[in-house]
Write an enzyme that holds these catalytic residues in place. Structure first.
Site, PDB file in Angstrom:
ATOM      1  N   THR A  97      -7.952   2.011   6.651  1.00 42.06           N
ATOM      2  CA  THR A  97      -7.429   2.938   7.648  1.00 42.06           C
ATOM      3  C   THR A  97      -8.507   3.810   8.270  1.00 42.06           C
ATOM      4  O   THR A  97      -9.592   3.989   7.698  1.00 42.06           O
ATOM      5  CB  THR A  97      -6.380   3.857   6.990  1.00 42.06           C
ATOM      6  OG1 THR A  97      -5.947   4.855   7.906  1.00 42.06           O
ATOM      7  CG2 THR A  97      -6.986   4.559   5.769  1.00 42.06           C
ATOM      8  N   THR A 113       1.495   4.363   1.928  1.00 38.27           N
ATOM      9  CA  THR A 113       1.121   4.780   3.278  1.00 38.27           C
ATOM     10  C   THR A 113       1.769   6.093   3.718  1.00 38.27           C
ATOM     11  O   THR A 113       1.614   6.481   4.875  1.00 38.27           O
ATOM     12  CB  THR A 113       1.499   3.680   4.288  1.00 38.27           C
ATOM     13  OG1 THR A 113       2.916   3.437   4.213  1.00 38.27           O
ATOM     14  CG2 THR A 113       0.741   2.392   3.988  1.00 38.27           C
ATOM     15  N   ALA A 132       0.848  -1.186   0.000  1.00 36.67           N
ATOM     16  CA  ALA A 132       0.000   0.000   0.000  1.00 36.67           C
ATOM     17  C   ALA A 132       0.884   1.236   0.000  1.00 36.67           C
ATOM     18  O   ALA A 132       2.053   1.179   0.385  1.00 36.67           O
ATOM     19  CB  ALA A 132      -0.924   0.013   1.216  1.00 36.67           C
ATOM     20  N   TYR A 148      -4.427  10.663   1.035  1.00 38.48           N
ATOM     21  CA  TYR A 148      -4.225   9.281   1.472  1.00 38.48           C
ATOM     22  C   TYR A 148      -5.548   8.629   1.860  1.00 38.48           C
ATOM     23  O   TYR A 148      -5.878   7.529   1.407  1.00 38.48           O
ATOM     24  CB  TYR A 148      -3.256   9.249   2.651  1.00 38.48           C
ATOM     25  CG  TYR A 148      -3.193   7.907   3.335  1.00 38.48           C
ATOM     26  CD1 TYR A 148      -2.610   6.812   2.703  1.00 38.48           C
ATOM     27  CD2 TYR A 148      -3.722   7.731   4.614  1.00 38.48           C
ATOM     28  CE1 TYR A 148      -2.563   5.573   3.332  1.00 38.48           C
ATOM     29  CE2 TYR A 148      -3.669   6.507   5.243  1.00 38.48           C
ATOM     30  CZ  TYR A 148      -3.084   5.429   4.605  1.00 38.48           C
ATOM     31  OH  TYR A 148      -3.050   4.210   5.225  1.00 38.48           O
ATOM     32  N   TRP A 162      -3.023   3.491  13.784  1.00 37.09           N
ATOM     33  CA  TRP A 162      -1.825   3.726  14.598  1.00 37.09           C
ATOM     34  C   TRP A 162      -1.017   2.440  14.799  1.00 37.09           C
ATOM     35  O   TRP A 162      -0.726   2.042  15.929  1.00 37.09           O
ATOM     36  CB  TRP A 162      -2.214   4.326  15.945  1.00 37.09           C
ATOM     37  CG  TRP A 162      -2.741   5.724  15.879  1.00 37.09           C
ATOM     38  CD1 TRP A 162      -3.394   6.303  14.822  1.00 37.09           C
ATOM     39  CD2 TRP A 162      -2.695   6.717  16.914  1.00 37.09           C
ATOM     40  NE1 TRP A 162      -3.748   7.587  15.135  1.00 37.09           N
ATOM     41  CE2 TRP A 162      -3.346   7.881  16.412  1.00 37.09           C
ATOM     42  CE3 TRP A 162      -2.198   6.730  18.213  1.00 37.09           C
ATOM     43  CZ2 TRP A 162      -3.465   9.036  17.163  1.00 37.09           C
ATOM     44  CZ3 TRP A 162      -2.334   7.877  18.976  1.00 37.09           C
ATOM     45  CH2 TRP A 162      -2.948   9.024  18.454  1.00 37.09           C
TER      46      TRP A 162
END
Length: 265
Positions: free
Chosen positions: A43, A4, A2, A67, A92
């Site tokens: 996310t 990130t 991915a 993002y 996180w």
């Protein structure tokens, strides 16, 4: 795989979209062609952080950065390309590997007496080791159970929420670095390219999905467990640097093992 890099994505939206959305959809389509279910990681950045309570799976997504937008588009493409899917939103993530907050704090602890850490962004730290164990368990369930209730979008994160400053303080405490404290500051004072959501807590609404997930597993990993391999060595190095005579005193230990450094019982 991915994309990130949250801040960098603001300047590379095309690349982030190609990896997080187009690429994710292609993998889901390939899995569907083979008759294989897919587990896709997403996310908390699909939310804007304005909600004054933890986000649930049913809350409306509203990403406030590139993002988050590309990850949301990835969720959509995965769901379209493969009906037999599970999308796991997490947050996180910390790990013994790669780049993450815990490892950054460990590195800074080597050379700094004060570390600047944001205190107005809140989220749920999640161990990558716990996340991996959960994914393996979910994969086994998908393979053996066709229940449609096991498919869809779920939130999977560590229990409890903290600010980044809280998290840093916990890490330093676990390491025994009592004299190294985080200097708390507002996230607005940091020069981030991407908008950072203030409230990033995500909770699991589908409690049945975590059924038995923790009954036969070890407790969630903590910053202490992440650092256990080198925490003692780091603490000892710092202690010796601050007290160069410690080694000389330790060399003078008596045969009975007692010393002036012994704290008694």
């Amino acid at each position: 795989a991915a994309y990130t890099a949250v801040d960098k994505a603001e300047n590379e939206p095309g690349l982030a979209l190609a990896i997080n959305a187009v690429g994710a959809g292609a993998v889901a389509a390939a899995a569907n062609d083979l008759g294989i279910p897919i587990i896709h990681l997403s996310t908390d950045y699909v939310f804007d952080g304005s909600k004054q309570a933890p986000y649930l799976e049913t809350d409306i997504c509203n990403p406030s950065c590139v993002y988050g937008l590309t990850k949301l588009k990835g969720e959509t493409r995965v769901a379209i390309e493969n009906p037999d899917h599970i999308i796991l939103r997490t947050s996180w993530i910390y790990s013994p590997f790669g780049y993450n907050f815990v490892k950054t704090m460990l590195r800074l602890a080597e050379t700094n007496e004060v570390v600047r850490v944001v205190d107005d962004q809140r989220g749920c730290p999640t161990s990558a080791l716990d996340l991996a164990a959960a994914i393996l368990e979910i994969a086994g369930r998908l393979h053996s159970d066709a229940d449609r209730n096991l498919r869809g979008t779920f939130h999977l994160c560590g229990s409890g929420s903290v600010t980044w400053a809280d998290f840093a303080e916990m890490i330093f405490d676990k390491l025994g670095e009592w004299d190294l404290c985080p200097l708390q500051l507002s996230g607005s004072r940091l020069q981030n390219t991407a908008h950072q959501p203030i409230a990033q807590q995500i909770h699991r609404q589908h409690q049945h999905h975590e059924r038995d997930a923790g009954e036969d597993r070890d407790p969630p990993h903590t910053g202490e467990e992440i650092a256990v391999a080198d925490a003692d060595q780091r603490t000892e190095r710092r202690r010796r640097r601050r007290n160069p005579h410690a080694q000389e005193r330790e060399r003078g230990l008596g045969d009975d093992g007692d010393s002036e450094m012994d704290g008694g019982d």
